[in-house]
Design an enzyme around this catalytic site. Structure first.
Site, PDB file in Angstrom:
ATOM      1  N   LYS A 183       0.818  -1.201   0.000  1.00 43.14           N
ATOM      2  CA  LYS A 183       0.000   0.000   0.000  1.00 43.14           C
ATOM      3  C   LYS A 183       0.863   1.266   0.000  1.00 43.14           C
ATOM      4  O   LYS A 183       2.082   1.204   0.180  1.00 43.14           O
ATOM      5  CB  LYS A 183      -0.933  -0.034   1.205  1.00 43.14           C
ATOM      6  CG  LYS A 183      -1.931  -1.197   1.153  1.00 43.14           C
ATOM      7  CD  LYS A 183      -2.801  -1.201   2.392  1.00 43.14           C
ATOM      8  CE  LYS A 183      -3.803  -2.345   2.386  1.00 43.14           C
ATOM      9  NZ  LYS A 183      -4.620  -2.337   3.614  1.00 43.14           N
ATOM     10  N   THR A 212      -4.730  -7.725  10.790  1.00 48.16           N
ATOM     11  CA  THR A 212      -5.076  -6.471  10.123  1.00 48.16           C
ATOM     12  C   THR A 212      -4.624  -5.262  10.933  1.00 48.16           C
ATOM     13  O   THR A 212      -4.103  -4.300  10.390  1.00 48.16           O
ATOM     14  CB  THR A 212      -6.599  -6.404   9.868  1.00 48.16           C
ATOM     15  OG1 THR A 212      -6.969  -7.531   9.062  1.00 48.16           O
ATOM     16  CG2 THR A 212      -6.990  -5.128   9.162  1.00 48.16           C
ATOM     17  N   HIS A 248      -1.898  -5.519   1.525  1.00 41.29           N
ATOM     18  CA  HIS A 248      -3.104  -6.329   1.322  1.00 41.29           C
ATOM     19  C   HIS A 248      -2.649  -7.688   0.815  1.00 41.29           C
ATOM     20  O   HIS A 248      -1.713  -7.782   0.021  1.00 41.29           O
ATOM     21  CB  HIS A 248      -4.022  -5.688   0.274  1.00 41.29           C
ATOM     22  CG  HIS A 248      -5.055  -6.634  -0.250  1.00 41.29           C
ATOM     23  ND1 HIS A 248      -6.268  -6.827   0.375  1.00 41.29           N
ATOM     24  CD2 HIS A 248      -5.033  -7.482  -1.318  1.00 41.29           C
ATOM     25  CE1 HIS A 248      -6.949  -7.748  -0.302  1.00 41.29           C
ATOM     26  NE2 HIS A 248      -6.226  -8.159  -1.330  1.00 41.29           N
TER      27      HIS A 248
END
Length: 151
Positions: free
Chosen positions: A9, A92, A116
């Site tokens: 990301k 997460t 991800h």
């Protein structure tokens, strides 16, 4: 071979963590079938995260993933690869991610959790098709070290 899509990301790219993260997957013995730096546009972000549409965090997620370049990759290995990748990535929320995982070692905030990874083999195939054309992928290529990794 089982495949997983990875997205490093914007925070991972901006922090200069591309090499550190990619090397973990290589060192684990996974094969890269595709790898590219790209700018995700809004339409692609909405398509990729469609399952989250309508959730409170959706618009922020789209804004974030389109805010700066990302690295998109496909890794492949024997059955169980997606589960292995998810374990390597960690929880997460980086605050809850185990040390030794990517998020546990490099992450700080749930909204900036670096990476991800596909959550199932089916998602791996679906997500790969969203980000890569077939001609952009190298299939089951041989490495001389594979015999030292797989029985």
């Amino acid at each position: 071979m089982e495949r997983a899509l990875l997205i490093l990301k914007p925070d991972a790219v901006q922090r200069g963590l591309i090499g550190a993260i990619i090397s973990r997957f290589e060192q684990r013995g996974l094969k890269f079938q595709g790898l590219k730096l790209m700018q995700v546009d809004e339409a692609l972000a909405r398509r990729h995260y469609a399952e989250h549409e309508g959730k409170s965090f959706f618009e922020g997620l789209v804004k974030y993933i389109t805010s700066a370049p990302v690295v998109v990759a496909v890794v492949a290995g024997k059955p169980g690869t997606v589960e292995l990748v998810r374990t390597m990535v960690g929880a997460t929320n980086p605050a809850k991610a185990a040390p030794g995982t990517i998020r546990g070692d490099f992450g700080v905030d749930i909204g900036r959790n670096l990476i991800h990874a596909s959550d199932s083999p089916e998602s791996g195939e679906r997500e790969t098709a969203i980000f890569f054309q077939p001609h952009e992928l190298i299939g089951d290529w041989n490495r001389t070290l594979d015999g030292w990794i797989y029985e």
